[in-house]
Each structure stands twice: as C-alpha cells, then as structure tokens.
Write an enzyme that holds these catalytic residues in place. Structure first.
Site, PDB file in Angstrom:
ATOM      1  N   SER A 125      37.007  -9.562  19.151  1.00  0.00           N
ATOM      2  CA  SER A 125      38.358 -10.120  19.107  1.00  0.00           C
ATOM      3  C   SER A 125      38.582 -10.889  17.819  1.00  0.00           C
ATOM      4  O   SER A 125      37.642 -11.465  17.249  1.00  0.00           O
ATOM      5  CB  SER A 125      38.527 -11.062  20.309  1.00  0.00           C
ATOM      6  OG  SER A 125      39.645 -11.898  20.154  1.00  0.00           O
ATOM      7  N   TYR A 149      36.616 -18.611  25.470  1.00  0.00           N
ATOM      8  CA  TYR A 149      36.744 -17.149  25.389  1.00  0.00           C
ATOM      9  C   TYR A 149      36.317 -16.656  24.006  1.00  0.00           C
ATOM     10  O   TYR A 149      35.469 -15.771  23.876  1.00  0.00           O
ATOM     11  CB  TYR A 149      38.185 -16.705  25.685  1.00  0.00           C
ATOM     12  CG  TYR A 149      38.448 -15.285  25.244  1.00  0.00           C
ATOM     13  CD1 TYR A 149      37.883 -14.213  25.930  1.00  0.00           C
ATOM     14  CD2 TYR A 149      39.217 -15.019  24.114  1.00  0.00           C
ATOM     15  CE1 TYR A 149      38.102 -12.896  25.512  1.00  0.00           C
ATOM     16  CE2 TYR A 149      39.438 -13.714  23.691  1.00  0.00           C
ATOM     17  CZ  TYR A 149      38.869 -12.669  24.388  1.00  0.00           C
ATOM     18  OH  TYR A 149      39.074 -11.378  23.946  1.00  0.00           O
ATOM     19  N   LYS A 153      32.896 -14.346  22.720  1.00  0.00           N
ATOM     20  CA  LYS A 153      32.896 -13.157  21.871  1.00  0.00           C
ATOM     21  C   LYS A 153      32.022 -13.376  20.631  1.00  0.00           C
ATOM     22  O   LYS A 153      31.290 -12.475  20.206  1.00  0.00           O
ATOM     23  CB  LYS A 153      34.327 -12.803  21.448  1.00  0.00           C
ATOM     24  CG  LYS A 153      35.207 -12.305  22.582  1.00  0.00           C
ATOM     25  CD  LYS A 153      34.750 -10.953  23.110  1.00  0.00           C
ATOM     26  CE  LYS A 153      35.746 -10.344  24.082  1.00  0.00           C
ATOM     27  NZ  LYS A 153      35.285  -9.054  24.629  1.00  0.00           N
ATOM     28  N   TYR A 177      39.608  -6.845  17.618  1.00  0.00           N
ATOM     29  CA  TYR A 177      41.002  -6.508  17.896  1.00  0.00           C
ATOM     30  C   TYR A 177      41.907  -7.664  17.483  1.00  0.00           C
ATOM     31  O   TYR A 177      41.581  -8.826  17.703  1.00  0.00           O
ATOM     32  CB  TYR A 177      41.269  -6.333  19.388  1.00  0.00           C
ATOM     33  CG  TYR A 177      40.380  -5.407  20.154  1.00  0.00           C
ATOM     34  CD1 TYR A 177      39.572  -4.453  19.546  1.00  0.00           C
ATOM     35  CD2 TYR A 177      40.367  -5.485  21.538  1.00  0.00           C
ATOM     36  CE1 TYR A 177      38.784  -3.615  20.302  1.00  0.00           C
ATOM     37  CE2 TYR A 177      39.577  -4.651  22.304  1.00  0.00           C
ATOM     38  CZ  TYR A 177      38.781  -3.724  21.685  1.00  0.00           C
ATOM     39  OH  TYR A 177      38.004  -2.900  22.439  1.00  0.00           O
ATOM     40  N   ASN A 179      46.209  -7.990  18.193  1.00  0.00           N
ATOM     41  CA  ASN A 179      46.990  -8.190  19.426  1.00  0.00           C
ATOM     42  C   ASN A 179      47.473  -6.853  19.999  1.00  0.00           C
ATOM     43  O   ASN A 179      48.527  -6.353  19.584  1.00  0.00           O
ATOM     44  CB  ASN A 179      48.192  -9.109  19.148  1.00  0.00           C
ATOM     45  CG  ASN A 179      47.760 -10.526  18.819  1.00  0.00           C
ATOM     46  OD1 ASN A 179      47.149 -10.768  17.777  1.00  0.00           O
ATOM     47  ND2 ASN A 179      48.058 -11.452  19.697  1.00  0.00           N
TER      48      ASN A 179
END
Length: 339
Positions: A125, A149, A153, A177, A179
């Site tokens: 992310s 979170y 990651k 990633y 959005n």
C-alpha cells in the site's frame, strides 16, 4: 498451465484480479475466510469468465489448513491479498491488525517455503510512505507509517525483504497500491464494504443511490487546488492487470522488487465528486467537515518503474472510474447482499 493461489481472493481487488488472470490463461483458486468479503463475488467471476474459481474457506493464520491446500493443489505462485484494511479500525484494534496482516503473512510464507513455492506477489500500500515530504512518490521515497494498518504493511515488506536476502531463490514483488476505485465494466462485481465505507468512491456511490444522506468531506483547508485532499485514484481493472504483469515478471526474475501502482495523476475529493456527478448525471450532496488526524494533503505516485519493469501503465480514465463505480452500485444497491 500455472495455478495461482489468491489469498483474500473473494475480496474487491482479489476478485477483479481473478478475472484478469483467468482471461490470460492462468488457473486460479481462492482462499478467503470471508470476514470482509463474499463468496458471491467468485460466482460472478465465473459468470464473467465462464470458468469456476474454487474457494477454500480458511484463514491464512490457520497453518494446518494452509498446509492442506498446498498438499492438494499444484500451486506455482501466490498473490497475497488477505488482510484487514481499515485505517480507522486499525488505530482501535492494533493487535488484531498485526495478527491478521503480519502473523498471517509469516505463516503463509513458512508454509510456502516448506512446499517449495517461492513466487509471491504481495498486496502492499502507498500507506508505507506515511506523510510523504515530496510528490510524486517514487519507490525510493522514505518509508514510514502513520497508523497500525500502514505499519502492518511496512512490517510485512521488511519481513519479505529479509526473506529474499536469506534465500535468493524467492521471487517477490511488493505492489504498492494507491487508491483503487471503480468496478468491472459488467457491473457484476465491485467494492462491497461492510457497514460504513472507509474509502471515498463507495461513499459517493452510496450517497448517490440514496443509502446515505450526504458525503462528509474531511478537510477543506489543505494547500491544494480546492482545499480538499488530493489522491491518486486507479481503476481496479488497471490494478488487477498490474498483478498479471507482476506474475509474468516473477517467472523471469528472482529477488525482490517494490513497484508503485498508480496513475501519476492526483485528483481532489471535490474533483472526484464533480466527475461522478457530471458523468452519471446524479446528485451527490456533501458537507465540509474538519480534517481527520493522519490525513495528508497530497499523495500521488510516480509510476515510471511499473512501466519500465512490468510494462504496465494505467489505461482507464477518471470517467471510466466513476461510470463503472456507479454501474456496480446501481445494479447492486446493497452490494452482494442484493441477491
């Protein structure tokens, strides 16, 4: 024919990736505990592709269940989506996030190593960049995290880097990633959040379909084009195609690489609302609210490395994103529970 295991394969990105992989000639199986996804998504994948996706209802923290899967199926690579992903919830339940996202990945990698399966695409992310000091963000930008979170990651990235250093036969891609938005153009599958959406696009869609009275726009005094936060929104089908390209890359290259998946273009919250309204001709009332802690003003990718390494570029426009998101929402006002 290569068989790919998708952990979290019934989820939003996993189900769209299943379509892309099947259409490219891969066989796929999904492992999912269905805690924030629906088995219905994979039935609809089969409708789209004409090919069933076997679903193993299991948790990646369940080592015995994982060992049974790798014993039963001739898996050649894993695309690892499984995990929890709500930033707000992670601040309230950090141990739960570290258990699912970090401990779960360690268990998965241990079982993979014992089974001799050492090709892994990891669903990372842009949160691993924290509050980036400069944009666009490259893969060399400093990493940090502003919530559990993102920290989970980042921890997994460090674990996988250590694993690749210790055993050079591993082939790992970390896909960061930005959005993800939108849905498959059929409208059969899309983003189906449990309860209150954590992401902007499903919130906009639920307001447009009448499920919620208005959109809350958090922060209108940032140093951006209109005062609202700017993000790099990427169509989920482009994102899914990034996983296909990553798998193809791993077939030829060992070691570990981190790759941004984004468009390189930032849009503000109000620009997203306006695009949705204009493209779909539907009102989206909104209210301006105070900033949320931990939010940053600007976050968008430099996707140069994805083009050079994977031969991948985002192809869908903003109009495609909002149109496909609305088609999914209209056809499935209550998500997969609409059936």
């Amino acid at each position: 024919m290569s068989l790919i295991l998708l952990t979290g394969g019934a989820g939003y990105i996993g189900s769209h990736t299943a379509i892309v992989l099947q259409q490219a000639g891969f066989d796929v199986i999904a492992l999912d505990n269905l805690c924030n996804s629906s088995a219905e998504s994979l039935l609809r994948v089969a409708q789209i592709t004409g090919k069933a996706v076997p679903l193993i209802n299991a948790d990646i923290r369940d080592e015995a269940a994982l060992r049974q899967v790798f014993a039963e199926y001739p898996i050649s690579a894993v695309v690892h989506f499984a995990g929890l992903k709500a930033v707000g919830e992670s601040t309230q339940l950090p141990l739960k996030y570290y258990d699912f996202n970090v401990a779960g990945t360690v268990t998965l990698c241990r079982v993979m190593a014992d089974a001799g399966v050492k090709q892994l695409v990891f669903s990372s992310s842009a949160t691993v960049y924290g509050a980036a000091a400069e944009v666009p963000i490259t893969e060399a930008s400093p990493r940090s995290a502003t919530n559990p979170y993102g920290q989970s990651k980042l921890m997994v990235e460090y674990i996988l880097q250590d694993l690749a250093a210790a055993d050079p036969s591993w082939r790992i891609t970390l896909l960061r990633y930005f959005n993800p938005v939108g849905a498959h153009p059929s409208g059969l599958i899309g983003e189906d959040p449990n309860g209150m959406p954590n992401n902007l696009m499903p919130f906009i869609s639920q307001v447009a379909v009448g499920k919620r009275p208005h959109l809350s726009v958090f922060g209108s005094d940032y140093d951006t084009v209109d005062g609202t936060g700017v993000r790099d929104y990427i169509h989920v089908m482009d994102l899914a195609r990034g996983h296909l390209q990553a798998l193809k890359y791993l077939q030829q290259h060992s070691g570990i690489e981190a790759v941004n998946l984004g468009t390189g273009q930032g849009y503000s919250v109000l620009q997203m609302v306006e695009a949705f309204v204009q493209e779909n001709q539907v009102p989206v009332p909104y209210q301006l609210s105070p900033r949320r802690s931990g939010d940053v003003a600007l976050c968008y990718a430099d996707p140069t490395k994805a083009a050079a390494l994977l031969g991948w570029r985002a192809e869908h426009s903003l109009a495609d994103m909002v149109r496909d998101a609305w088609r999914w929402q209209q056809q499935n006002p209550d998500g997969y529970h609409s059936v």
